[in-house]
Design an enzyme around this catalytic site. Sequence first.
Site, PDB file in Angstrom:
ATOM      1  N   HIS A 107       1.142  -1.688  -0.176  1.00  0.00           N
ATOM      2  CA  HIS A 107       0.375  -0.081   0.060  1.00  0.00           C
ATOM      3  C   HIS A 107       0.998   1.296  -0.185  1.00  0.00           C
ATOM      4  O   HIS A 107       2.290   1.251   0.352  1.00  0.00           O
ATOM      5  CB  HIS A 107      -1.111   0.054   0.891  1.00  0.00           C
ATOM      6  CG  HIS A 107      -0.624  -0.288   2.471  1.00  0.00           C
ATOM      7  ND1 HIS A 107       0.266  -1.208   2.960  1.00  0.00           N
ATOM      8  CD2 HIS A 107      -0.270   0.874   3.595  1.00  0.00           C
ATOM      9  CE1 HIS A 107       0.863  -1.107   3.563  1.00  0.00           C
ATOM     10  NE2 HIS A 107       0.649   0.403   4.427  1.00  0.00           N
ATOM     11  N   HIS A 109       1.591   5.646   1.458  1.00  0.00           N
ATOM     12  CA  HIS A 109       0.336   6.618   1.924  1.00  0.00           C
ATOM     13  C   HIS A 109       1.013   7.571   1.632  1.00  0.00           C
ATOM     14  O   HIS A 109       1.758   8.215   0.779  1.00  0.00           O
ATOM     15  CB  HIS A 109       1.284   6.798   2.932  1.00  0.00           C
ATOM     16  CG  HIS A 109       1.039   5.176   3.944  1.00  0.00           C
ATOM     17  ND1 HIS A 109       0.086   5.209   4.966  1.00  0.00           N
ATOM     18  CD2 HIS A 109       1.622   3.819   3.903  1.00  0.00           C
ATOM     19  CE1 HIS A 109       0.547   4.001   6.080  1.00  0.00           C
ATOM     20  NE2 HIS A 109       1.332   3.684   5.383  1.00  0.00           N
TER      21      HIS A 109
END
Length: 145
Positions: A107, A109
Amino acid sequence: MSLHGAYDPDNIFAKILRGEIPSVKVWEDDEVLAFMDVFPQSEGHVLVVSKTSKARTLLDMEPEVLTRLTAAVQRTARAVEKALKPEGFSLMQFNGEAGGQTVFHLHFHIVPRWADRAMKGHGHAPMADVEHLKALASRIVAELD
């Protein structure tokens, strides 16, 4: 956890993707989900994940999926910038426990930054108010291209 290992289908992002845990969605399509971080390091902190890959780290990610995910990160960052008018932003992606990774589903950010506001530490920020996150997500959605 190391850089290498089996994907855990019970990680929190996998549960979010299956709808087992709620999230404050910013946007999604068939391949990507962008949602508000419930432990934001800064106001407007968004996470962007692949809905199709089981990659734990950047080393595991399929190149064609990474290409789509990176485009989604850019699209989302542009909307964050338009909606919240930060003076800058940090884009972070952690790999392996020693590299700061806490959820082993690859992922990114997007963390908006302002000169006069300190950024909270990764994994150390308090839980945000869900209604505030929903309001921020609405502002970001309104600026999506």
